[in-house]
Design a protein around this motif. Structure first.
Motif, PDB file in Angstrom:
ATOM      1  N   GLY A  41       0.766  -1.238   0.000  1.00  0.00           N
ATOM      2  CA  GLY A  41       0.000   0.000   0.000  1.00  0.00           C
ATOM      3  C   GLY A  41       0.797   1.288   0.000  1.00  0.00           C
ATOM      4  N   ILE A  42       2.112   1.173  -0.122  1.00  0.00           N
ATOM      5  CA  ILE A  42       2.954   2.374  -0.202  1.00  0.00           C
ATOM      6  C   ILE A  42       2.636   3.143  -1.493  1.00  0.00           C
ATOM      7  CG2 ILE A  42       5.341   3.109  -0.658  1.00  0.00           C
ATOM      8  CD1 ILE A  42       5.090   2.640   2.230  1.00  0.00           C
ATOM      9  N   GLN A  43       2.600   4.467  -1.385  1.00  0.00           N
ATOM     10  CA  GLN A  43       2.231   5.277  -2.552  1.00  0.00           C
ATOM     11  C   GLN A  43       3.366   6.139  -3.092  1.00  0.00           C
ATOM     12  OE1 GLN A  43      -1.181   7.380  -1.149  1.00  0.00           O
ATOM     13  NE2 GLN A  43      -2.504   5.579  -1.264  1.00  0.00           N
ATOM     14  N   GLY A  44       4.368   6.374  -2.242  1.00  0.00           N
ATOM     15  CA  GLY A  44       5.490   7.199  -2.682  1.00  0.00           C
ATOM     16  C   GLY A  44       6.792   6.649  -2.147  1.00  0.00           C
ATOM     17  N   VAL A  45       7.823   6.677  -2.975  1.00  0.00           N
ATOM     18  CA  VAL A  45       9.096   6.054  -2.610  1.00  0.00           C
ATOM     19  C   VAL A  45      10.264   6.972  -2.963  1.00  0.00           C
ATOM     20  CG1 VAL A  45      10.666   4.162  -3.176  1.00  0.00           C
ATOM     21  CG2 VAL A  45       8.225   3.703  -2.884  1.00  0.00           C
ATOM     22  N   ASN A  81      17.088   1.667 -12.223  1.00  0.00           N
ATOM     23  CA  ASN A  81      15.881   2.249 -12.790  1.00  0.00           C
ATOM     24  C   ASN A  81      14.690   1.345 -12.455  1.00  0.00           C
ATOM     25  OD1 ASN A  81      14.279   2.628 -15.898  1.00  0.00           O
ATOM     26  ND2 ASN A  81      14.617   4.307 -14.486  1.00  0.00           N
ATOM     27  N   LEU A  82      13.972   1.696 -11.410  1.00  0.00           N
ATOM     28  CA  LEU A  82      12.857   0.859 -10.959  1.00  0.00           C
ATOM     29  C   LEU A  82      11.691   0.932 -11.940  1.00  0.00           C
ATOM     30  CD1 LEU A  82      13.007   1.891  -7.196  1.00  0.00           C
ATOM     31  CD2 LEU A  82      13.592  -0.366  -8.123  1.00  0.00           C
ATOM     32  N   LYS A  83      10.955  -0.156 -12.001  1.00  0.00           N
ATOM     33  CA  LYS A  83       9.772  -0.229 -12.855  1.00  0.00           C
ATOM     34  C   LYS A  83       8.740   0.813 -12.405  1.00  0.00           C
ATOM     35  CE  LYS A  83       7.960  -4.433 -12.935  1.00  0.00           C
ATOM     36  NZ  LYS A  83       6.518  -4.684 -12.723  1.00  0.00           N
ATOM     37  N   GLU A  84       8.093   1.442 -13.354  1.00  0.00           N
ATOM     38  CA  GLU A  84       7.063   2.415 -12.988  1.00  0.00           C
ATOM     39  C   GLU A  84       5.719   1.731 -12.759  1.00  0.00           C
ATOM     40  OE1 GLU A  84       7.025   5.724 -15.805  1.00  0.00           O
ATOM     41  OE2 GLU A  84       9.223   5.622 -15.795  1.00  0.00           O
ATOM     42  N   TYR A  85       5.013   2.224 -11.773  1.00  0.00           N
ATOM     43  CA  TYR A  85       3.670   1.713 -11.492  1.00  0.00           C
ATOM     44  C   TYR A  85       2.698   2.872 -11.596  1.00  0.00           C
ATOM     45  CZ  TYR A  85       5.568  -2.561  -9.359  1.00  0.00           C
ATOM     46  OH  TYR A  85       6.199  -3.746  -9.127  1.00  0.00           O
ATOM     47  N   PRO A  86       1.520   2.644 -12.178  1.00  0.00           N
ATOM     48  CA  PRO A  86       0.550   3.741 -12.260  1.00  0.00           C
ATOM     49  C   PRO A  86       0.141   4.209 -10.863  1.00  0.00           C
ATOM     50  CG  PRO A  86      -0.437   1.649 -12.944  1.00  0.00           C
ATOM     51  CD  PRO A  86       1.027   1.415 -12.783  1.00  0.00           C
ATOM     52  N   THR A 134       2.877  12.509  -4.035  1.00  0.00           N
ATOM     53  CA  THR A 134       2.018  11.456  -3.498  1.00  0.00           C
ATOM     54  C   THR A 134       0.666  12.050  -3.115  1.00  0.00           C
ATOM     55  OG1 THR A 134       3.944  10.287  -2.645  1.00  0.00           O
ATOM     56  CG2 THR A 134       1.831   9.665  -1.734  1.00  0.00           C
ATOM     57  N   GLN A 135       0.735  13.173  -2.439  1.00  0.00           N
ATOM     58  CA  GLN A 135      -0.478  13.884  -2.030  1.00  0.00           C
ATOM     59  C   GLN A 135      -1.306  14.331  -3.245  1.00  0.00           C
ATOM     60  OE1 GLN A 135      -0.334  17.856   0.477  1.00  0.00           O
ATOM     61  NE2 GLN A 135       0.306  18.178  -1.621  1.00  0.00           N
ATOM     62  N   THR A 136      -0.615  14.853  -4.254  1.00  0.00           N
ATOM     63  CA  THR A 136      -1.285  15.309  -5.473  1.00  0.00           C
ATOM     64  C   THR A 136      -1.964  14.140  -6.173  1.00  0.00           C
ATOM     65  OG1 THR A 136       0.437  16.976  -5.699  1.00  0.00           O
ATOM     66  CG2 THR A 136      -0.918  16.556  -7.637  1.00  0.00           C
ATOM     67  N   MET A 137      -1.258  13.030  -6.234  1.00  0.00           N
ATOM     68  CA  MET A 137      -1.792  11.816  -6.836  1.00  0.00           C
ATOM     69  C   MET A 137      -3.071  11.374  -6.116  1.00  0.00           C
ATOM     70  SD  MET A 137      -0.896   9.817  -9.307  1.00  0.00           S
ATOM     71  CE  MET A 137       0.878   9.817  -9.594  1.00  0.00           C
ATOM     72  N   GLU A 138      -3.018  11.389  -4.783  1.00  0.00           N
ATOM     73  CA  GLU A 138      -4.180  10.994  -3.972  1.00  0.00           C
ATOM     74  C   GLU A 138      -5.378  11.884  -4.264  1.00  0.00           C
ATOM     75  OE1 GLU A 138      -3.079  11.067   0.140  1.00  0.00           O
ATOM     76  OE2 GLU A 138      -3.285   8.895   0.290  1.00  0.00           O
ATOM     77  N   ASN A 139      -5.133  13.171  -4.354  1.00  0.00           N
ATOM     78  CA  ASN A 139      -6.221  14.113  -4.600  1.00  0.00           C
ATOM     79  C   ASN A 139      -6.853  13.892  -5.969  1.00  0.00           C
ATOM     80  OD1 ASN A 139      -5.851  15.262  -2.133  1.00  0.00           O
ATOM     81  ND2 ASN A 139      -4.574  16.943  -2.879  1.00  0.00           N
ATOM     82  N   ASN A 140      -6.043  13.506  -6.939  1.00  0.00           N
ATOM     83  CA  ASN A 140      -6.558  13.245  -8.282  1.00  0.00           C
ATOM     84  C   ASN A 140      -7.537  12.077  -8.301  1.00  0.00           C
ATOM     85  OD1 ASN A 140      -5.211  15.319  -9.431  1.00  0.00           O
ATOM     86  ND2 ASN A 140      -3.557  14.088 -10.285  1.00  0.00           N
ATOM     87  N   LYS A 141      -7.273  11.116  -7.424  1.00  0.00           N
ATOM     88  CA  LYS A 141      -8.129   9.928  -7.392  1.00  0.00           C
ATOM     89  C   LYS A 141      -9.532  10.275  -6.907  1.00  0.00           C
ATOM     90  CE  LYS A 141      -4.489   6.545  -6.604  1.00  0.00           C
ATOM     91  NZ  LYS A 141      -3.739   6.024  -5.468  1.00  0.00           N
ATOM     92  N   LYS A 142      -9.576  11.231  -5.992  1.00  0.00           N
ATOM     93  CA  LYS A 142     -10.859  11.569  -5.367  1.00  0.00           C
ATOM     94  C   LYS A 142     -11.804  12.279  -6.356  1.00  0.00           C
ATOM     95  CE  LYS A 142      -8.779  11.707  -0.829  1.00  0.00           C
ATOM     96  NZ  LYS A 142      -7.934  12.569  -0.007  1.00  0.00           N
TER      97      LYS A 142
END
Lengths: 209, 209
Positions: free
Chosen positions: A165-169, A176-181, B201-209
């Motif tokens: 459930g992590i959203q930011g890393v 070069n890590l794989k990108e996830y949407p 991360t925060q911006t991404m979360e807001n987009n989902k809503k």
DNA sequence: GATTTATTGTGAAAAAAATCACATAATAAA
DNA sequence: TTTATTATGTGATTTTTTTCACAATAAATC
């Protein structure tokens, strides 16, 4: 509205400059002063602010307290952020003790490592086995993590973090890590940064000749 | 010709990708492959190469060994670089042990600290008092250094390093160091990088809503 | 209260960076 | 040996980022 990374970095820099000004007892600041403090132009400062609807006072500049709060809010820094670190090597442990995080409301809740010898559940920031990563992330609702594992296990660790459930890393492994949407990955590559210094130093030397 | 920092960073990334391909036994590579490996477009790769006069073979791509050597030469990495670290705190010590430096021909010749308790002249990389900084830099002809001291002593340390003859600096202290003509300073600000992650991360979360 | 001064806020312009698109050329296939 | 194919290399175009420049306006001064 898509904000460029450099622009967000400047916001952080403005914030840090404002913290210093606040501590020195200043209450107002001009775009010119901020510009000098972070080595950009004053129109850059005003453009950045305009982008986020931050406005000051013609002739009077900006109220430092207000400006600070606005930028902090934009950066999402008006709350404490609980994060984890995966990888208790030298860099992981250095970040664990990193004073600036404390000052800035960034709380490291746990560090994870696959080496049983490194586990320490009693220390103020516990060092836990990677096996417990998912459980911890989910129970504590951690959204942000730092990767400081070696290159060859970084992708595996990222996959586990995202699964949990992590959203930011923030990734320190030189890969070069794989990108996830929907997942934010920001890479810090120390070797690459040093190579930048080497390149420009060499170029500078050649110019002198 | 003034080369943008991003472009130099990409060169480093190409180099690292090429190292991996070499180790896997490949001998030729297309701009497409390199592009995928470092997440850029193939025309970006070719534009970068064209800028430095690197040419491949129409239809046959690039010879990995040759390409690697050319990029390495451009980056000034065909020689061993002797560097120093000032600040034997957690980050300084982490960099002291940083494996990637070894692999990449970057030799840390000494670490300096002002705390007498940290001095260790016997270890393979000696930890020396800052007093000896100038003497060491001049005797060993060190050109590049890393600053890992706290924010409040970083400027002083930089001044001393430059006085001694250092030409390029990688700075980890979260402070905007004074610019000197002919001196390269590259800043790594870990807090700022994490704040980038927090923002997006925060911006991404807001987009989902 | 009028005038001067100094700073913001923002469209317009310029500069920088990335992408496009296609002629060119090397190789493979016929 | 000819034709087809597939990548490169780069000028042109587009996009992004930064800087310019000045009207608007708040405060200070007269």
């Amino acid at each position: 509205m898509n904000i460029a990374k450099n622009c967000v970095s400047r916001l952080s820099s403005y914030k840090n400059a404002l913290t210093k000004l606040k501590n020195l007892g200043f209450t107002r600041v001009f775009s010119d002063n901020l510009a000098d403090l972070i080595s950009v132009t004053s129109s850059q400062v005003r453009k950045d602010f305009s982008l986020f609807g931050i406005s000051g006072n013609r002739k009077g500049g900006y109220n430092i307290e207000e400006l600070f709060n606005q930028i902090n809010h934009i950066l999402g820094k008006d709350i404490v952020h609980n994060i984890i670190i995966v990888g208790a090597g030298y860099i992981g442990k250095a970040l664990m003790k990193y004073k600036t995080f404390e000052k800035e409301g960034i709380k490291i809740r746990a560090v994870f490592d696959s080496d049983p010898a490194k586990i320490n559940r009693e220390s103020s920031i516990p060092i836990l086995p990677v096996k417990e990563l998912k459980e911890f992330i989910q129970a504590q609702r951690i959204k942000i993590g730092i990767i400081t594992v070696p290159e060859n296990s970084a992708q595996l660790v990222l996959d586990q973090m995202i699964d949990a459930g992590i959203q930011g890393v923030l990734n320190f492994a030189p890969i070069n890590l794989k990108e996830y949407p929907g997942i934010i990955i920001n890479n810090v590559n120390i070797e690459l940064e040093l190579e930048n210094v080497i390149y420009y130093t060499q170029t500078m030397e050649n110019n002198k000749k």
